[in-house]
Design an enzyme around this catalytic site. Structure first.
Site: not given
Ligand code: 13P
Length: 252
Positions: A9, A11, A96, A98, A168, A174, A214
């Site tokens: 992803n 982002k 997601h 976010e 997740e 992150g 992560s």
């Molecule tokens: P990270 O791997 O940067 O922690 O992000 C995970 C994520 O949100 C994947 O959708």
């Protein structure tokens, strides 16, 4: 037999030049890849079309990070499932954290998006996860169960079998603080049990359940070797071709 799915992803990262460079590197690295692992990248909307054309002869699959649930209409700034399907996008990330947190996506909206993706034959990756506060209060399982039950509202058995779920935990995204492999596997197996209560053993045993949060080169092996985890949804580490490829190779 479940085929692991390793998904990147991206982002809101990478301009066009950076996107094409990353994809070209991945194509090179995966040229002779013949393991039973599905490889997916989810770039920003602006790069989807160009990337689709360059990955056509590779093992890499293409996904979007979001979409609207309507086919078309007066929804300024939105992208529809029909448009994604039209350019050959095969997967879409839905709900997601976010998007839930920063863009106020509700369970009801996520349910509509899930149905829309299924209608257009796009494989949805439904994201679920609890906050740190929810975990510390010991309510993480009921949060996840609610998210799943609401997302699957009014979705039939046949369609349910096409959904991928990504666990997740929000506190691990992150932050560099991944869930332990035990925590991740415990939740993946709880998700499988929840799906089994809704749709039965067959759907639940065949469902792909990923872990995200992560995932890095140094923890991928341990996480991906867990029984109920069938792949990973990777943010930061998917932006470096070599790291992403090493993680792909940790899948079994
Ligand atoms: P990270 O791997 O940067 O922690 O992000 C995970 C994520 O949100 C994947 O959708």
């Amino acid at each position: 037999m479940r085929t692991p799915l390793i998904a990147g992803n991206w982002k809101m990262n990478n301009n066009m030049t950076e996107s094409m460079e990353l994809v070209d590197n991945l194509i090179q690295l995966t040229k002779n890849f013949n393991k039973n692992v599905e490889i997916l990248i989810c770039p920003p909307f602006t790069a989807l079309f160009s990337i689709k054309n360059s990955i056509n002869d590779s093992v890499i699959k293409l996904g979007a990070q979001n979409m609207h649930f309507e086919e078309k209409g007066a929804y300024t700034g939105e992208v529809s499932p029909m448009m994604l399907h039209d350019i050959g996008v095969e997967y879409v990330i839905i709900g997601h954290s976010e998007r839930r947190q920063l863009f106020n996506e509700t369970d009801d909206l996520i349910n509509k998006k899930l149905k829309a993706a299924l209608k257009y034959g796009i494989k949805p990756i439904l994201c679920v996860g609890e906050t740190l506060g929810q975990r510390e209060s010991g309510i993480e399982k009921s949060i996840i169960k609610n998210q799943i039950t609401n997302a699957f509202n009014d979705i039939n058995d046949k369609d349910s079998a096409k959904v991928i779920i990504a666990y997740e935990p929000i506190w691990a995204i992150g932050t560099g603080k991944n869930a332990t492999s035990n925590q991740a596997n415990e939740m993946a197996s709880f998700i499988r049990k929840t799906v089994s209560e809704l749709y039965g053993e067959l759907v639940s045993q065949n469902m792909i359940i990923q872990y995200g949060g992560s995932v890095k080169v140094n923890n991928a092996n341990e996480i991906l070797s867990q029984n109920d985890i069938d792949g990973a949804l990777i943010g930061g580490a998917s932006l470096k071709a070599e790291d992403f490829y090493k993680i792909i190779n940790s899948a079994q």
